[in-house]
Design a protein around this motif. Structure first.
Motif, PDB file in Angstrom:
ATOM      1  N   LEU A  17      16.512  -9.250   5.354  1.00 13.12           N
ATOM      2  CA  LEU A  17      15.606  -8.800   4.283  1.00 13.12           C
ATOM      3  C   LEU A  17      14.377  -8.081   4.826  1.00 13.12           C
ATOM      4  N   HIS A  18      14.455  -7.598   6.072  1.00 18.14           N
ATOM      5  CA  HIS A  18      13.231  -7.066   6.686  1.00 18.14           C
ATOM      6  C   HIS A  18      12.749  -5.789   6.008  1.00 18.14           C
ATOM      7  N   ASN A  19      13.604  -5.093   5.267  1.00 20.22           N
ATOM      8  CA  ASN A  19      13.166  -3.898   4.539  1.00 20.22           C
ATOM      9  C   ASN A  19      12.182  -4.238   3.424  1.00 20.22           C
ATOM     10  N   TYR A  20      12.233  -5.507   2.977  1.00 17.66           N
ATOM     11  CA  TYR A  20      11.270  -5.950   1.976  1.00 17.66           C
ATOM     12  C   TYR A  20      10.030  -6.430   2.741  1.00 17.66           C
ATOM     13  N   SER A  21       9.138  -5.511   2.983  1.00 10.13           N
ATOM     14  CA  SER A  21       8.078  -5.743   3.970  1.00 10.13           C
ATOM     15  C   SER A  21       6.894  -6.532   3.421  1.00 10.13           C
ATOM     16  N   THR A  22       6.497  -6.295   2.185  1.00 10.02           N
ATOM     17  CA  THR A  22       5.303  -6.953   1.657  1.00 10.02           C
ATOM     18  C   THR A  22       5.665  -8.309   1.073  1.00 10.02           C
ATOM     19  N   PRO A  23       4.713  -9.214   1.023  1.00  8.35           N
ATOM     20  CA  PRO A  23       4.982 -10.515   0.380  1.00  8.35           C
ATOM     21  C   PRO A  23       5.464 -10.354  -1.058  1.00  8.35           C
ATOM     22  N   GLU A  24       4.914  -9.364  -1.754  1.00  6.25           N
ATOM     23  CA  GLU A  24       5.328  -9.154  -3.137  1.00  6.25           C
ATOM     24  C   GLU A  24       6.802  -8.759  -3.211  1.00  6.25           C
ATOM     25  N   ASP A  25       7.206  -7.847  -2.303  1.00  6.78           N
ATOM     26  CA  ASP A  25       8.605  -7.412  -2.292  1.00  6.78           C
ATOM     27  C   ASP A  25       9.539  -8.572  -1.947  1.00  6.78           C
ATOM     28  N   LYS A  26       9.131  -9.364  -0.968  1.00  2.97           N
ATOM     29  CA  LYS A  26       9.978 -10.486  -0.553  1.00  2.97           C
ATOM     30  C   LYS A  26      10.168 -11.475  -1.698  1.00  2.97           C
ATOM     31  N   MET A  27       9.082 -11.842  -2.351  1.00  6.52           N
ATOM     32  CA  MET A  27       9.175 -12.819  -3.428  1.00  6.52           C
ATOM     33  C   MET A  27       9.910 -12.248  -4.633  1.00  6.52           C
ATOM     34  N   LYS A  28       9.697 -10.951  -4.892  1.00  9.37           N
ATOM     35  CA  LYS A  28      10.396 -10.327  -6.008  1.00  9.37           C
ATOM     36  C   LYS A  28      11.902 -10.373  -5.782  1.00  9.37           C
ATOM     37  N   TYR A  29      12.332 -10.017  -4.541  1.00 11.06           N
ATOM     38  CA  TYR A  29      13.766 -10.047  -4.251  1.00 11.06           C
ATOM     39  C   TYR A  29      14.283 -11.481  -4.313  1.00 11.06           C
TER      40      TYR A  29
END
Length: 1479
Positions: free
Chosen positions: A36-48
């Motif tokens: 999941l490293h393409n989801y770089s920001t905390p917001e992106d990670k939690m959203k995914y």
């Protein structure tokens, strides 16, 4: 979260919990974080993590399966998702070649991909998902098909299973394409072929891949692939117990799949593949539909050219290249036939029947041009192959349309034009003769009548000049005997039969005696000898002359001794009966009034009897199985056939034991339910036996748990359950066995039963009750059983007709089991029914099935000399299995070919010269290139697939359909049931719409009173035209689906209802059906049980399919099943359903699911690609969902807020902050309500219910708007709600719950407390029970010191109990539920009570909802110090009597009549006929 470090730790822990929760053990947290490293920001990670949680689980399950194949090598797994696989800068492309796919993002934000072991950059087709994850999935596929993975394999079944799980998992990822996934399919097919065919599959598998590793270019050319396939075939044959037919079919299909995969990457080498198809030594053409489609659609586009140019070919560069290649070949006939058929078939699919005349008219000028051009090519002997293919295919297509129009007697002008053109063509033009012959053949094929004389009669008075001239000229030129009836004949030994015919026709006594002596040592000659007399006998059907007395005298006087010595008296009498046409009263007496079918019945029976006679050996101690039925141990006729037969086990009689039959039924049904995961309750995993004295075996349907009660059909004892999940206790007791123990008991019982030898005739099933599926357990195919069944009945019929058995003997033989006036007639009915069932199995549409039987009887000679005596059950099983293997399986694959071969040999014998009669060309038995050129291309071709034809070929040509094609077999067995699934979606859409439209907005009484039509046409209350249009459209879709359902019964929970819809009621359905019928609700009445049961039934059908697929294909265990995500029925999407019916199945067949036999004379036979259909069905099922059949969203009727899962009030409180009314407002409203009539109160509380259904979805921060403003803004189609009471409509929505609770209190105080259900009132309880409940409740609630101060206020409990009674207890619910469950609901309490207060509440489960009123009454009396509360309606001028009457009327309008107690008296109004039955 502002602290990045803390977030990383938090996210790490969340991933860890996620892995642990879903038991993913082969992957660690670092792997997931890297993925999941393409989801770089905390917001992106939690959203995914939150939005795509299900997708993440699917992804990790795919990678975990891959890790199993990579030996859980953490380093190798991390390489698949390494960041080095993602290059961000175009300048960095020049890197060493890598072993994995590399993703490249250029400066202009375009994605490219670098292939493994290559520096070639290709455009990356973006999916909706993350490109890095997509690339990682492709790397996984690339890695798991590597040699090192396969070499380390020590369990081929496990390898196949994991491959299939990965494929299914990836296909379930909606946002990802994974373009190299198809590369895994040939490998899966190879693994499955070895697993299926080889005994030691792992050893064979390792040998095969050792070959591949030593020959690294194995899949680089067609010839190398073919070499590999030959190696695989030889290896399989060394280590397989499968039959050659199944091996050849599986291996050939595998080769076709490998070649199709090869051509995708080697398009420029397509000629190699065409050469292979042209090779006469292989059978690739049988599975070449997909290959031909790919070559033509992706490379050549020859069909497109023929279609656009109306038969002509415009040579382009690729056509010239192909033409040059074909010119160099020795012959291209096979390829030309294949390609011609391919184009012709596709052209046919472009024309509807209604457009035939139009197509003929538009294509006429091309018809003339193409005819002339084809004639020139033939005259010039030009081998311009592509032009020939195009012209022949187009002309064949055009003339077939013309033949169809002729048959339909079309009056279109074009018909005369074509007729005149054909007349004008010189009879010397051979091509014209070929085309006319093709038209004639096609017309006869359409009518299924191949008698040319029929055609002469039909066209005698029709103005079609060319056909009359064609038929007249043929009659002049061909004065050859026409074969009107094909008789029994020894097609295997034509020379022997000719010799017998010559000798018997000359009537020379000495020569015949010599022939009889030769028959003693030659059973084939004996067979011919008997058959000759059958042919002699057949003349009595058409010949009215007297019996040839000279021949009869010769038999009786001169040959009797010789015949009896060689054939025994029974053989002599048989021949004599044939010569004399039996007796006039005999079943076998022939006369001209018979039809051909009746004649063939008799010829078939006689032919079978000849097999019995022929099987007799001349040696006294040489016994054969067949002869043992007619002859004793010394090969002599027995003195008494009744005694003899009762010492023998007869052919084709399965055991009709009711215990065995019932046990087999139970075992099969339970096994099916296990495989499809239908048994999910612990107490549902049992099989039951009536008692130790009664072997009646049974199980419980639906959930599997004991819920039903019945009587044993055998001993009449009570069986089943005393109550749900409680088994009935009696003496002797019922026997409960686990499923495993039950299966073991059944197997042991049947094994012991089969060891019993059963002599004589023990069949008791009538012909009418015989079915095409009947067979013995040891036989593979029903047709084998049916043939053997014919053998026994023909033998008994002949013994009776020849007076070796009397009617009394037959009654004794059948042990008085046959309840009919004549056992002889019973036997004849069985025999004729056997013939019809065999024709049905063969799908014999052209009435030639008897010829296949004659040919099969000829081949039965191969087992006539099989030594043994049929005097044990073991011997019968052995012989019948040998018969099926040797005779049936060898001649069942191509029935049409077998029939044509028989016809050809028979016709040649009858004419004793080369075949040249027109019928022979019509039957495509012969070719004559000079007289009829191009016949090998102009053959009658069947392109009309049917379900019946497919099923017939599927069942009779595949040895074990469940082994080789488990999905196809399962779907086809239950296609009638599974066709219902597609109707689930319109039913769900309509019922969901009704839920939204009427939830809390309609009373139970109204729904049960008014029909659907009332609401469809009610524009007063719903002025929204779009909504009304949607309502009608959804209803029409629902009605259409509802009346197409084919169900016998449905069940919801333990309630079973029959499901029968009268088609005549469809038109008046909306007028005759109450709305309650289609409103899903949880009440205890019967209103929507059928609807709920129907939804469950359809969902269970789909669960059956998905469960079977998972069990057979990806081999999921029970643990996997429990982890699966289930879809609720009401959330289903159309694409998640199994949409399959007869029409859609035919579409599957037409989409590369069959080919036409390209051989001359065989193109009427369709060759189905069962493997392709199996793959297509798997692909359809892969995306289907599993349903949770236990979860529903139900409708709540107005004033019935008792839904346990969610309530309107709770939803509104969560959306809109609520406040209590001020004391002044509350006093004003109380005064207003106290002076209202009950009906007015009903209108107001109902209006608030209605408003709540809109308010619960409000998205607004403004809680100060008034109720009237809200109505005008959000309920536009019904703005008059509450308008008559300005005081109410002016209240702000933040007070609406407080208003509702106030009205509830008024309702209760004025009406409800005086109107309580009998089962709630004190009279339903003892004083001891009341006292005990009140004391316990008081101690556990307001007297409990652990309660908060607010909760210790007795008035609060009184208020809550009022709400409980009015919202929950007045509607119909289960009163035995513990009261705590409802008192812990927040919607019953005011805002000053928090969740902790409710959580701390502990009330004993012995205090139930039924106690609520007596508790309330006691608390209320305590508050009033024993004083009776004044009636809130005292200001009313209405007398108490009228008031009570109004109360009763008001209550009945809401809830209907129930058992009630009025004014706390003991007067009880009981109407038993209208009480609702508890579920």
């Amino acid at each position: 979260m502002t602290n990045d470090y803390l977030f990383q730790q938090y996210f790490h822990d969340q991933i860890l919990l996620f892995l642990d929760q879903h038991k993913i053990q082969s992957l660690n947290v670092n792997f997931v974080l890297q993925l999941l490293h393409n989801y770089s920001t905390p917001e992106d990670k939690m959203k995914y993590f939150l939005v795509y949680r299900t997708e993440l689980l699917q992804l990790l399950q795919v990678f975990e399966n891959g890790a199993c194949l990579l030996n859980n090598n953490e380093h190798e797994m991390m390489n698949l998702i390494d960041q080095s696989n993602f290059i961000m800068d175009e300048q960095n492309v020049k890197l060493p070649q890598r072993n994995l796919f590399t993703l490249l993002l250029t400066n202009d934000k375009v994605y490219y991909q670098i292939l493994p072991q290559s520096s070639v950059t290709i455009f990356f087709d973006l999916s909706d998902g993350d490109p890095f994850i997509e690339n990682s999935l492709m790397n996984l596929i690339h890695a798991i098909k590597g040699f090192h993975v396969i070499q380390n394999c020590n369990n081929i079944t496990n390898l196949s299973t994991i491959y299939n799980r990965i494929v299914q998992g990836i296909k379930g990822l909606d946002r990802y394409l994974v373009n190299n996934l198809e590369e895994l399919q040939p490998l899966i097919s190879l693994v499955q072929a070895i697993e299926l065919l080889a005994r030691n599959s792992l050893e064979t598998f390792q040998s095969v891949f050792s070959y591949i590793s030593n020959n690294i270019n194995t899949f680089q050319s067609c010839s190398l692939i073919h070499e590999f396939i030959r190696f695989l075939y030889n290896k399989i044959c060394e280590d397989s117990d499968r039959d050659n037919q199944s091996i050849n079919r599986t291996i050939t299909k595998l080769e076709a799949e490998l070649l199709r995969n090869w051509i995708i990457d080697h398009q420029s080498d397509y000629c190699q593949l065409l050469d292979m198809l042209n090779d006469d030594t292989n059978h690739l053409w049988k599975y070449g539909a997909k290959i031909m489609s790919y070559i033509d659609q992706k490379i050549l586009r020859l069909y497109e050219s023929v279609k656009n140019e109306h038969g002509k070919i415009k040579y382009n560069e690729i056509f010239i290249e192909l033409e040059n290649h074909l010119q160099k070949q020795k012959t291209c006939n096979k390829l030309m036939r294949i390609y011609t058929n391919y184009i012709y078939m596709n052209l046919k699919l472009t024309v509807r029947k209604s457009a035939i005349n139009e197509t003929l008219t538009e294509g006429y000028k091309y018809f003339e041009e193409n005819f002339s051009q084809l004639q020139r090519l033939i005259t010039q002997s030009s081998n311009t192959y592509l032009s020939l293919i195009g012209l022949i295919a187009w002309l064949k297509f055009y003339l077939e349309l013309y033949a169809y129009a002729l048959n339909e007697d079309s009056k279109s002008e074009i018909m005369q034009k074509i007729d005149q053109y054909l007349v004008n063509q010189s009879s010397d033009i051979a091509l014209c003769s070929s085309l006319k012959l093709f038209i004639v053949k096609q017309m006869l094929y359409f009518t299924k009548d191949k008698n040319i004389n029929h055609l002469r009669i039909v066209f005698k008075n029709r103005n079609v000049k060319w056909i009359n001239e064609f038929l007249r000229q043929d009659a002049i030129n061909n004065q050859i005997l026409t074969i009107d009836m094909y008789l029994p004949f020894c097609s295997l030994s034509k020379d022997d039969y000719t010799n017998v015919n010559n000798i018997l026709k000359c009537k020379s006594t000495e020569r015949i005696k010599d022939l009889i002596i030769q028959c003693q040592t030659n059973n084939r000659l004996t067979y011919c000898f008997y058959l000759w007399f059958i042919q002699y006998y057949s003349q009595f059907y058409t010949n009215l002359t007297l019996i040839d007395k000279e021949y009869s005298t010769l038999i009786e006087n001169d040959l009797k001794t010789n015949l009896e010595l060689c054939f025994e008296p029974i053989g002599y009498h048989f021949i004599l009966k044939l010569c004399k046409n039996f007796e006039i009263t005999s079943y076998f007496y022939l006369h001209p009034e018979m039809n051909s079918e009746q004649v063939h019945y008799r010829l078939l029976a006689l032919n079978i009897f000849v097999l019995f006679l022929t099987s007799r050996s001349s040696l006294p101690n040489d016994h054969t199985f067949m002869s043992s039925l007619l002859f004793d141990e010394t090969n002599k006729m027995p003195h008494n056939y009744v005694q003899h037969i009762n010492k023998r086990c007869l052919l084709g009689l399965y055991v009709e034991d009711r215990v065995v039959k019932q046990m087999l039924y139970v075992k099969q049904f339970v096994q099916d339910r296990l495989e499809t995961n239908q048994i999910f309750m612990e107490d549902g995993r049992f099989i039951y036996q009536c008692s130790k004295d009664c072997f009646y075996t049974y199980f419980f349907d639906n959930c599997g748990a004991p819920v039903a009660r019945a009587r044993c059909p055998w001993c009449n004892a009570e069986i089943g359950a005393r109550a749900p999940h409680v088994l009935l206790k009696r003496s002797p007791p019922q026997i409960q066995r686990s499923i495993q123990e039950g299966f073991q008991f059944i197997n042991e019982y049947i094994r012991n039963h089969n060891n019993i030898d059963r002599y004589g005739y023990h069949n008791s099933t009538t012909a009418e009750h015989s079915t095409v599926n009947d067979k013995s357990d040891h036989l593979n195919k029903p047709i084998s059983f049916r043939l053997l069944h014919m053998f026994t009945h023909s033998m008994l019929i002949l013994l009776y007709e020849m007076q070796y058995l009397s009617e009394a003997d037959l009654i004794e033989l059948t042990k008085n089991k046959i309840h009919t006036t004549s056992v002889n007639i019973y036997l004849k009915n069985h025999f004729e029914n056997d013939c019809q069932l065999i024709y049905e199995i063969l799908n014999n549409r052209d009435q030639t099935g008897h010829m296949w039987l004659y040919k099969v009887f000829n081949h039965s000679l191969d087992i006539l000399q099989l030594s043994g005596i049929l005097n044990t059950n073991a011997s019968i099983v052995h012989f019948e299995k040998q018969f099926e293997e040797t005779v049936v399986f060898s001649h069942i694959e191509s029935v049409i070919t077998e029939i044509d071969e028989y016809k050809s040999i028979y016709t040649q014998y009858v004419r004793q010269k080369k075949l040249e009669e027109l019928n022979d060309f019509i039957d495509e038995l012969v070719e004559n290139e000079e007289k009829y050129p191009l016949l090998q291309y102009l053959n009658v071709t069947n392109t009309q697939c049917t379900i019946e034809d497919f099923n017939s070929k599927f069942q009779i040509t595949v040895r074990d359909t469940n082994l080789y094609y488990p999905i196809t077999n399962f779907i086809f067995q239950r296609l009638d049931e599974f066709q219902n699934i597609k109707h689930l979606y319109p039913i769900v859409r309509f019922t969901n719409y009704l839920l939204e439209k009427f939830n809390h907005r309609i009373t139970r009484n109204d729904a049960a009173t008014y029909p659907i039509a009332f609401y469809l046409n009610n524009t007063k209350e719903n002025s929204d035209e779009r909504d009304q249009h949607l309502f009608r459209q959804l209803f029409d879709d629902f009605k259409e689906a509802w009346f197409q359902l084919k169900l016998n019964e449905v069940a919801y929970g333990c309630q079973i209802r029959s499901f029968h819809l009268d088609p005549d009621s469809k038109n008046n359905f909306k007028q005759d059906t109450k709305l309650a019928y289609v409103l899903l609700n949880t009440s205890k009445d019967d209103s929507s049980i059928i609807l709920a049961g129907c939804l469950v039934k359809l969902a269970e059908y789909q669960n059956n399919i998905v469960g079977h697929f998972r069990q057979k294909v990806i081999k999921n265990n029970n643990e996997n099943v429990k982890q699966r995500q289930l879809q609720t029925i009401q959330n289903v999407k159309k694409e998640q359903l199994f949409h399959m019916d007869s029409d859609k199945f035919l579409h599957l067949l037409y989409d590369d699911g069959f080919v036409i036999d390209c051989s001359y004379g065989r193109s009427k036979s369709i060759v189905y690609d069962f493997d392709e259909i199996e793959i297509k069905l798997k692909h359809l099922i892969e995306h289907l969902c599993d349903f949770d059949v236990t979860k529903f969203r139900f409708l709540n009727y107005q004033h019935e807020l008792f839904n346990e899962d969610a309530t309107l009030i709770t939803d509104i409180r969560n959306r809109i902050p609520q406040e209590s009314l001020t004391n002044d407002d509350r006093a004003k409203l109380h005064l207003l309500l106290a002076n209202m009539k009950p009906d007015a109160i009903l209108d107001h509380i109902g209006s608030l219910d209605y408003i709540f259904t809109y308010l619960r979805n409000l998205i607004s921060d403004d809680n100060t708007m008034t109720i009237q403003v809200f109505i005008e803004k959000y309920i536009k189609h019904n703005r008059n709600i509450l308008r008559q009471q300005q005081l109410f409509s002016a209240i702000q929505i933040k007070h609406i719950i407080s208003l509702y609770e106030l009205i509830e209190e008024i309702v209760f105080d004025k009406i409800m407390k005086n109107y309580i259900k009998q089962e709630l009132d004190e009279i339903s309880f003892t004083q001891e029970e009341i006292q005990q409940v009140i004391e316990q409740f008081s101690k556990e609630t307001y007297l409990n010191e652990k309660m908060s101060q607010t909760m210790r206020d007795i008035n609060i409990w009184i208020t809550v109990l009022k709400r409980l009674i009015i919202r929950i207890l007045i509607p119909i619910v289960d009163l035995t539920i513990p009261i705590e469950m409802y008192l812990q609901r927040s919607d019953l309490w005011n805002d000053n009570i928090n969740e902790n207060d409710l959580d701390n509440m502990k009330i004993g489960s012995n205090i139930m909802l039924k106690h609520a009123y007596v508790i309330f009454k006691n608390l209320n009396e305590k508050v009033d110090d024993g004083q009776k509360k004044q009636d809130d309606m005292q200001d009313s001028n209405t007398s108490e009597e009228n008031q009570n009457l109004n109360q009763v009327i008001w209550h009945e309008r809401q809830y209907g009549r129930q058992n009630i107690t009025v004014n706390n008296t003991t007067t009880v109004a009981i109407d038993q006929t209208r009480r609702k039955k508890a579920r």
